[in-house]
Scaffold this motif. Structure first.
Motif, PDB file in Angstrom:
ATOM      1  N   THR A 221     -18.140   1.100  -3.658  1.00  0.00           N
ATOM      2  CA  THR A 221     -16.952   1.569  -4.354  1.00  0.00           C
ATOM      3  C   THR A 221     -16.566   0.562  -5.425  1.00  0.00           C
ATOM      4  N   GLY A 222     -16.336   1.042  -6.626  1.00  0.00           N
ATOM      5  CA  GLY A 222     -15.999   0.158  -7.733  1.00  0.00           C
ATOM      6  C   GLY A 222     -16.951   0.382  -8.897  1.00  0.00           C
ATOM      7  N   ASP A 223     -16.411   0.336 -10.102  1.00  0.00           N
ATOM      8  CA  ASP A 223     -17.152   0.679 -11.318  1.00  0.00           C
ATOM      9  C   ASP A 223     -18.435  -0.119 -11.478  1.00  0.00           C
ATOM     10  N   SER A 224     -18.369  -1.433 -11.238  1.00  0.00           N
ATOM     11  CA  SER A 224     -19.519  -2.290 -11.562  1.00  0.00           C
ATOM     12  C   SER A 224     -20.691  -2.117 -10.607  1.00  0.00           C
ATOM     13  N   PHE A 270      -0.569 -13.255   1.270  1.00  0.00           N
ATOM     14  CA  PHE A 270      -1.758 -14.072   1.068  1.00  0.00           C
ATOM     15  C   PHE A 270      -1.383 -15.368   0.348  1.00  0.00           C
ATOM     16  N   PRO A 271      -2.163 -16.430   0.567  1.00  0.00           N
ATOM     17  CA  PRO A 271      -1.933 -17.661  -0.182  1.00  0.00           C
ATOM     18  C   PRO A 271      -2.247 -17.453  -1.669  1.00  0.00           C
ATOM     19  N   PRO A 272      -1.739 -18.312  -2.543  1.00  0.00           N
ATOM     20  CA  PRO A 272      -2.150 -18.261  -3.952  1.00  0.00           C
ATOM     21  C   PRO A 272      -3.669 -18.240  -4.058  1.00  0.00           C
ATOM     22  N   THR A 273      -4.168 -17.410  -4.974  1.00  0.00           N
ATOM     23  CA  THR A 273      -5.602 -17.104  -5.004  1.00  0.00           C
ATOM     24  C   THR A 273      -6.157 -17.197  -6.420  1.00  0.00           C
ATOM     25  N   ILE A 274      -7.322 -17.838  -6.551  1.00  0.00           N
ATOM     26  CA  ILE A 274      -8.058 -17.806  -7.811  1.00  0.00           C
ATOM     27  C   ILE A 274      -9.400 -17.133  -7.550  1.00  0.00           C
ATOM     28  N   LEU A 275      -9.733 -16.152  -8.390  1.00  0.00           N
ATOM     29  CA  LEU A 275     -10.968 -15.385  -8.228  1.00  0.00           C
ATOM     30  C   LEU A 275     -11.867 -15.600  -9.438  1.00  0.00           C
ATOM     31  N   THR A 276     -13.179 -15.622  -9.194  1.00  0.00           N
ATOM     32  CA  THR A 276     -14.152 -15.911 -10.248  1.00  0.00           C
ATOM     33  C   THR A 276     -15.286 -14.898 -10.195  1.00  0.00           C
ATOM     34  N   SER A 277     -15.737 -14.450 -11.368  1.00  0.00           N
ATOM     35  CA  SER A 277     -16.872 -13.527 -11.434  1.00  0.00           C
ATOM     36  C   SER A 277     -17.498 -13.633 -12.819  1.00  0.00           C
ATOM     37  N   GLY A 278     -18.486 -12.775 -13.101  1.00  0.00           N
ATOM     38  CA  GLY A 278     -19.150 -12.735 -14.397  1.00  0.00           C
ATOM     39  C   GLY A 278     -19.283 -11.308 -14.878  1.00  0.00           C
ATOM     40  N   THR A 279     -19.511 -11.134 -16.161  1.00  0.00           N
ATOM     41  CA  THR A 279     -19.520  -9.779 -16.724  1.00  0.00           C
ATOM     42  C   THR A 279     -20.712  -8.944 -16.255  1.00  0.00           C
ATOM     43  N   ARG A 280     -21.791  -9.578 -15.754  1.00  0.00           N
ATOM     44  CA  ARG A 280     -22.941  -8.819 -15.256  1.00  0.00           C
ATOM     45  C   ARG A 280     -22.985  -8.743 -13.733  1.00  0.00           C
ATOM     46  N   LEU A 282     -22.637  -7.546 -10.089  1.00  0.00           N
ATOM     47  CA  LEU A 282     -22.506  -6.265  -9.387  1.00  0.00           C
ATOM     48  C   LEU A 282     -21.150  -6.170  -8.688  1.00  0.00           C
ATOM     49  N   PHE A 283     -20.596  -7.334  -8.316  1.00  0.00           N
ATOM     50  CA  PHE A 283     -19.304  -7.384  -7.625  1.00  0.00           C
ATOM     51  C   PHE A 283     -18.138  -7.662  -8.580  1.00  0.00           C
ATOM     52  N   LEU A 284     -18.331  -7.442  -9.867  1.00  0.00           N
ATOM     53  CA  LEU A 284     -17.228  -7.651 -10.807  1.00  0.00           C
ATOM     54  C   LEU A 284     -16.027  -6.785 -10.424  1.00  0.00           C
ATOM     55  N   SER A 285     -16.262  -5.532 -10.094  1.00  0.00           N
ATOM     56  CA  SER A 285     -15.144  -4.650  -9.723  1.00  0.00           C
ATOM     57  C   SER A 285     -14.486  -5.096  -8.424  1.00  0.00           C
ATOM     58  N   ASN A 286     -15.269  -5.588  -7.459  1.00  0.00           N
ATOM     59  CA  ASN A 286     -14.675  -6.141  -6.241  1.00  0.00           C
ATOM     60  C   ASN A 286     -13.678  -7.235  -6.592  1.00  0.00           C
ATOM     61  N   TYR A 306     -16.775 -15.032 -16.448  1.00  0.00           N
ATOM     62  CA  TYR A 306     -17.709 -15.747 -17.321  1.00  0.00           C
ATOM     63  C   TYR A 306     -18.699 -14.782 -17.976  1.00  0.00           C
ATOM     64  N   GLU A 307     -18.879 -14.985 -19.261  1.00  0.00           N
ATOM     65  CA  GLU A 307     -19.747 -14.128 -20.058  1.00  0.00           C
ATOM     66  C   GLU A 307     -21.186 -14.130 -19.546  1.00  0.00           C
ATOM     67  N   GLY A 308     -21.713 -12.927 -19.290  1.00  0.00           N
ATOM     68  CA  GLY A 308     -23.134 -12.762 -18.999  1.00  0.00           C
ATOM     69  C   GLY A 308     -23.578 -13.131 -17.597  1.00  0.00           C
ATOM     70  N   ILE A 309     -22.716 -13.734 -16.801  1.00  0.00           N
ATOM     71  CA  ILE A 309     -23.126 -14.260 -15.500  1.00  0.00           C
ATOM     72  C   ILE A 309     -23.289 -13.134 -14.486  1.00  0.00           C
ATOM     73  N   SER A 310     -24.418 -13.165 -13.773  1.00  0.00           N
ATOM     74  CA  SER A 310     -24.670 -12.213 -12.691  1.00  0.00           C
ATOM     75  C   SER A 310     -24.082 -12.744 -11.386  1.00  0.00           C
ATOM     76  N   HIS A 311     -24.367 -12.065 -10.319  1.00  0.00           N
ATOM     77  CA  HIS A 311     -23.715 -12.352  -9.046  1.00  0.00           C
ATOM     78  C   HIS A 311     -23.966 -13.782  -8.563  1.00  0.00           C
ATOM     79  N   SER A 312     -22.899 -14.515  -8.341  1.00  0.00           N
ATOM     80  CA  SER A 312     -22.874 -15.850  -7.717  1.00  0.00           C
ATOM     81  C   SER A 312     -23.721 -16.897  -8.437  1.00  0.00           C
ATOM     82  N   GLN A 313     -24.119 -16.632  -9.682  1.00  0.00           N
ATOM     83  CA  GLN A 313     -24.970 -17.595 -10.387  1.00  0.00           C
ATOM     84  C   GLN A 313     -24.273 -18.930 -10.642  1.00  0.00           C
TER      85      GLN A 313
END
Length: 340
Positions: A221-224, A270-280, A282-286, A306-313
């Protein structure tokens, strides 16, 4: 009929979007050369994205083989980053403590607990410490990497139970206001699920969390999941081992259960949260969906993409400028909330 006419005709009605076959170039602006090489690389050569071990024992054998082959690289990483590593039991759960050579004064009484990634099936033993090692080195914290139970040995809720056992034990030695939790992929989802369980049990919360590219929804579920399918060169497609690993971990339970897919839980408090992902990714929508749901629950939440980054790179290469930047951004965020 030209491309414009074909695409217009294919998308005349509301509903699913039909797109033509495309070749996606490697981004080259505002991104390091090393990242460009990572983005241009073929699909993950270390773990076949379409693996399909037929039994739990076959999963165990395959994961053991991958773990043994990667152990020398992890040990080398620990040495190169100048870290001291110690194996220990916390709350009856095997963990690793990683300590940098130099810890700034404001971090000396602080602790970061790390849940490793790997679809709840990969990275047992020393292989579990890669992210904790990078966070120790670039964030300058003592970190605890939890070597939680994997799906083929103790499926859901085994990993959450291990995290709670560790958390209860940690609370006897540390002020929770001086502790943060972080994790990538399955580790990010596990951190979110652990917070839901901590909330349910009425335990003290950590001061902040950093789920990076969290597997916050085990369903497709999710666009990406579709827009980045075949573009993400790490996970590639949910239809490969990823979807199979989700079912292995769930062990017959509904994949949408909030402790399996914490995006479906109540994130208020929830505690204060910082989330990180990349534009490529698969879990960007998550990641994006988690951020919006946290904001709607009035949780202080920050999102970095981050630009161009795939999952967990960003957890792979310590020499990648974007990796150092991402971990330092997370550390700076933690500095706002952890007491020293």
């Amino acid at each position: 009929m030209n491309l414009k006419q074909k695409q217009t005709e294919a998308n005349l009605k509301p509903g699913n979007r039909t797109v033509p076959g495309r070749t996606i170039p490697v981004p080259h602006r505002d991104i390091s050369e090393r990242a460009q090489e990572m983005i241009a690389a073929p699909y993950n050569v270390f773990i076949d994205w379409n693996l399909n071990p037929p039994t739990k024992e076959d999963w165990r054998k395959m994961v053991t083989m991958v773990s043994e082959s990667s152990a020398p690289a992890v040990n080398k990483l620990i040495k190169e980053l100048g870290l001291t590593v110690e194996q220990l039991q916390i709350g009856g759960v095997k963990c690793y403590r990683l300590t940098p050579d130099s810890i700034p004064e404001n971090h000396r009484k602080q602790l970061v607990i790390v849940a490793h990634g790997g679809a709840y099936v990969y990275a047992p033993g020393i292989g579990s410490v890669r992210e904790a090692a990078m966070f120790a080195a670039f964030g300058n914290y003592t970190t605890i990497s939890v070597d939680y139970s994997l799906s083929y040995e103790k499926p859901f809720p085994g990993a959450i139970e291990d995290m709670i056992d560790v958390w209860r034990a940690i609370l006897t030695a540390y002020d929770p206001r001086s502790i943060a939790m972080t994790g990538t992929s399955a580790g990010g989802g596990l951190i979110m699920a652990t917070i839901l369980k901590i909330k349910e049990l009425g335990l003290a919360m950590p001061a902040a969390i950093a789920p990076s590219s969290p597997w916050a929804d085990l369903t497709e579920t999710g666009d990406s999941y579709k827009t980045n399918e075949w573009l993400d060169n790490i996970l590639v497609s949910y239809s490969g081992y990823l979807g199979r690993a989700a079912k292995l971990y769930a062990n017959g339970n509904d994949l949408s259960h909030p402790l399996l897919s914490p995006i479906n839980g109540d994130l208020e408090g929830f505690p204060p949260t910082i989330l990180t992902s990349g534009t490529r990714d698969l879990f960007l929508s998550n990641t994006v969906r988690s951020h919006r749901k946290l904001r709607r629950a009035r949780v202080p939440a920050q999102l970095q993409i981050y630009e161009g980054i795939s999952h967990s790179q960003l957890s792979f290469d310590p020499d990648l400028p974007e990796t150092r930047e991402a971990y330092r951004e997370i550390a700076a965020y933690f500095d706002q909330y952890l007491i020293s």
